[in-house]
Enzyme design. Structure first.
Site, PDB file in Angstrom:
ATOM      1  N   ASP A  72      -3.889  -2.187  12.717  1.00 40.28           N
ATOM      2  CA  ASP A  72      -2.999  -1.218  11.959  1.00 40.28           C
ATOM      3  C   ASP A  72      -3.399  -0.061  11.717  1.00 40.28           C
ATOM      4  O   ASP A  72      -4.172   0.501  12.802  1.00 40.28           O
ATOM      5  CB  ASP A  72      -3.133  -1.990  10.714  1.00 40.28           C
ATOM      6  CG  ASP A  72      -4.351  -2.115  10.402  1.00 40.28           C
ATOM      7  OD1 ASP A  72      -5.223  -1.139  10.756  1.00 40.28           O
ATOM      8  OD2 ASP A  72      -4.812  -3.348   9.776  1.00 40.28           O
ATOM      9  N   LYS A 107       2.066   2.668  11.663  1.00 43.76           N
ATOM     10  CA  LYS A 107       1.329   3.367  10.811  1.00 43.76           C
ATOM     11  C   LYS A 107       2.280   4.393   9.204  1.00 43.76           C
ATOM     12  O   LYS A 107       3.026   4.898  10.013  1.00 43.76           O
ATOM     13  CB  LYS A 107       0.292   4.749  11.191  1.00 43.76           C
ATOM     14  CG  LYS A 107      -0.569   5.446  10.394  1.00 43.76           C
ATOM     15  CD  LYS A 107      -1.682   5.580  11.620  1.00 43.76           C
ATOM     16  CE  LYS A 107      -2.828   6.629  10.687  1.00 43.76           C
ATOM     17  NZ  LYS A 107      -3.344   7.636  12.000  1.00 43.76           N
ATOM     18  N   MET A 112      -5.127   1.477  -2.909  1.00 38.88           N
ATOM     19  CA  MET A 112      -3.988   1.459  -2.719  1.00 38.88           C
ATOM     20  C   MET A 112      -3.131   1.395  -3.921  1.00 38.88           C
ATOM     21  O   MET A 112      -2.355   1.498  -4.371  1.00 38.88           O
ATOM     22  CB  MET A 112      -3.721   0.208  -2.307  1.00 38.88           C
ATOM     23  CG  MET A 112      -3.988  -0.292  -0.598  1.00 38.88           C
ATOM     24  SD  MET A 112      -3.009  -2.321  -0.871  1.00 38.88           S
ATOM     25  CE  MET A 112      -4.418  -3.036  -1.951  1.00 38.88           C
TER      26      MET A 112
END
Length: 503
Positions: A38, A59, A174
Site C-alpha cells: 500500500d 497511493k 488519520m
C-alpha cells in the site's frame, strides 16, 4: 485448508524507514512471489523481494486506491495459484490497517496465512520526535484513536467524553482531513484547549517534520490538507512538551538534502545506510546491472587451471564474489589457490576475500590499479598472471603487467550491462533540480548516467569515487564537486559532508 495452496503473509512495513522492518518481515519478503503493497509502505522495501511481482494497491494523490474486496481477491487468486504472497501494510497490521477484513477473506477461502507485526506509527512517532508517549509522572496510559470519522455521522463510534477525561497520552491516526471534527469533539467534551500537541509528519523518514501547538490550534495547522500533508500522527498530552529537549533527529547534518545513489541494486545498501544516518533523503537509480557471464566455460577452465598460475589478480569485490562462488559450485574449495599469490586492487576488495577464508598477498596502499601494477612489476617477470575482471573496464593492469614481462591471461567473471531507462519520477526530480547530489562510483556508471539523464545532471552536485571516475565525468562535460580519497564509500560520504559544510 489445502496444504498445496499458496501462503499469504500480512507483513507490517513499519512507519517509513526501511531499516525498521523486522527480520521476519525481511525474510518473508525474500521468499515471496508476489508483493501487494500500500501507499504507506516504503517502496525501498521491495528490494527485499527482488524476484517477486510488485503490485501497488494504491497511493493517495498518485493512483486509485483499491477496494478491500479487490485486495482480498488478488491475494486469494495468487495464493490459489500456489504462489507465496506478501501483503505489505504500513505500520503494524493490527493497528488501523483493516487486517481483519483481509484475514476473514483468507479464512473463508481456506488460504493459509501469517501476520507479521510491524512498528506502528504511534510508537515510532514518539521515539523519532523525542516524545515519550508514556512518562512516569505525566502519562501512565496511551490511547490510539482514529481520526477518520465522518463529521456528519449520526453517532460517533468514539466516546469523546471518555477520551477527554483519559489520564494519559492520546495518539490520533488519520486525522488530517477531519481535524476540525475530532479536535472540536474533544474540546466540547471537556478536554482543555491548551493541551500540548505535537504533529509528526512522515515519521522516521529523513524529511520528518514535527510541529508543536495547542489542541485548539491543530485544526488550523492541518486543514486544508495541503498545509501539512499526510501521513501525519498527532500526539496530545503533557508529554508533547518534552520533544524540544529530547529531539535527536534535527542535528543530523544532511537533513533535508537529497542524494541519488547509482550503484547496482544489490550493492546500494552500504552507501544508502551511510547517507541515511546523516539524515539525507536517498533515491536509488542503478545505472548499471551486474550479473553472471552468459557462459561459464572460460571461468570454469580458468579455475581448473589455477595450479598453472603464479598470481591471481582481483580488481573488484564482484570479481571475487562471482569467481569464488563458481569455485564452490564446481565442488571445489579454496585449495585451488594453493600455488598462487593473490593480489587485490584495494582494501575493500581484499576484505571480500575473507568471506571465503582467503587473504590477499598484495594490496596497494592507495587502491589504484596503477599502484598494484607498480607493486607487482618486480615480481611477475616470466610469471603467469590471471586477471579476474568484469566484461568491461580499463586495461591498465593487463598492459602494465605484460610490459613487466608477465604472461597475462584474463577471464570475465561477471557482466556489466547498462540499465536501459531511469525511473520517470527520478528523471523529473533531476530535471527540476530537486536532487542535491548524484554519486558516481565508476566510469561505466558515469557513461550510462550521461545517456539516461544528460544535462539534468548539471542541476546537481556530483560526487565521484575515484580520480578515474572523475576524469570520465569531466570528459562528458560535468563538474566534479567531491572526490573520495581513499576510494571508499565512507570517504565518498565524508567528502560530500565536507563540501556541504564548506570545508
Amino acid at each position: 485448508m489445502d496444504p498445496m495452496s499458496g501462503m499469504v503473509y500480512l507483513i507490517g512495513a513499519g512507519p517509513g524507514d526501511p531499516g525498521l522492518l523486522t527480520l521476519r518481515g525481511a525474510e518473508l519478503l525474500g521468499r515471496s512471489d508476489v508483493v501487494l503493497y500500500d501507499g504507506l509502505s516504503n517502496v525501498e522495501l521491495l528490494h527485499q523481494a527482488p524476484s517477486a511481482q510488485h503490485i501497488c494497491v494504491g497511493k493517495h494523490g498518485q493512483q486509485r486506491i483499491w477496494r478491500q474486496d479487490e485486495i482480498a481477491n488478488a491475494m486469494i487468486t495468487h495464493a490459489m495459484a500456489g504462489r507465496t504472497v506478501a501483503r505489505l501494510k504500513g505500520g503494524d497490521p493490527a493497528v488501523f490497517a483493516r487486517t481483519t477484513e483481509e484475514v476473514d477473506a483468507l479464512v473463508d477461502a481456506g488460504i493459509r496465512y501469517e501476520i507479521v507485526p510491524g512498528i506502528t506509527a504511534a510508537l515510532a512517532a514518539g521515539s523519532y520526535a523525542g516524545i515519550p508517549i508514556t512518562h512516569r509522572k505525566l502519562a501512565s496510559a496511551v490511547a490510539l484513536v482514529t481520526g477518520h470519522e465522518e463529521p456528519g455521522k449520526a453517532e460517533s463510534a468514539l466516546d469523546w467524553d471518555a477520551l477527554a477525561r483519559f489520564p494519559g497520552t492520546l495518539v490520533i491516526y488519520m486525522g488530517v482531513t477531519t481535524a476540525g471534527h475530532w479536535t472540536r469533539s474533544l474540546i466540547d467534551a471537556g478536554k482543555s484547549p491548551g493541551t500540548p500537541a505535537a504533529i509528526v509528519r512522515r515519521c522516521s523518514l529523513p524529511d520528518q517534520q514535527t510541529f508543536h501547538c495547542r489542541l485548539d490550534e491543530v485544526a488550523d495547522r492541518l486543514t486544508p490538507a495541503s498545509k501539512i500533508r499526510p501521513p501525519v500522527i498527532v500526539i496530545l498530552g503533557p508529554v508533547a512538551e518534552l520533544a524540544e529537549t529530547r529531539s535527536w533527529i534535527a542535528p543530523r547534518p544532511m537533513l533535508g538534502r537529497s542524494v541519488l545513489v547509482t550503484r547496482p541494486s544489490d550493492q546500494v545498501d552500504p552507501l544508502v545506510g551511510l547517507l541515511r544516518d546523516l539524515g539525507a533523503t536517498v533515491l536509488v537509480q542503478p545505472a548499471i546491472a551486474i550479473g553472471p557471464p552468459t557462459d561459464w566455460a572460460a571461468v570454469d577452465a580458468a579455475i581448473r587451471q589455477l595450479h598453472e598460475q603464479d598470481f591471481v589478480v582481483f580488481s573488484s569485490r564482484n570479481g571475487i564474489r562471482f569467481f569464488l562462488n563458481r569455485v564452490l559450485a564446481l565442488d571445489l574449495d579454496t585449495r585451488v589457490f594453493a600455488t598462487c599469490q593473490i593480489a587485490c586492487v584495494g582494501q575493500k576488495t581484499a576484505e571480500a576475500l575473507q568471506d571465503f577464508h582467503l587473504r590477499a598477498d598484495w594490496i596497494p596502499k592507495d587502491f589504484r590499479a596503477e599502484s598494484l601494477a607498480e607493486a607487482l612489476s618486480d615480481q611477475v617477470s616470466g610469471k603467469r598472471v590471471l586477471l579476474v575482471r568484469a566484461s568491461r573496464g580499463r586495461d591498465v593492469l593487463a598492459r602494465s603487467l605484460s610490459a613487466a614481462g608477465a604472461e597475462v591471461s584474463e577471464v570475465t567473471a561477471y557482466q556489466h550491462t547498462d540499465v536501459v531507462s531511469a525511473d520517470a519520477k527520478i528523471l523529473e526530480l533531476a530535471s527540476d533540480g530537486k536532487i542535491d547530489w548524484i554519486t558516481v562510483t565508476s566510469s561505466a556508471t558515469a557513461e550510462n548516467l550521461h545517456r539516461m539523464f544528460g544535462a539534468s545532471i548539471k542541476h546537481s552536485r556530483v560526487a565521484s569515487l575515484s580520480p578515474v571516475t572523475s576524469e570520465t565525468l569531466r570528459s562528458l562535460g560535468y563538474t566534479v564537486d567531491a572526490e573520495a580519497n581513499p576510494y571508499t564509500m565512507q570517504s565518498l560520504v565524508q567528502k560530500i559532508l565536507e563540501t556541504e559544510e564548506g570545508k
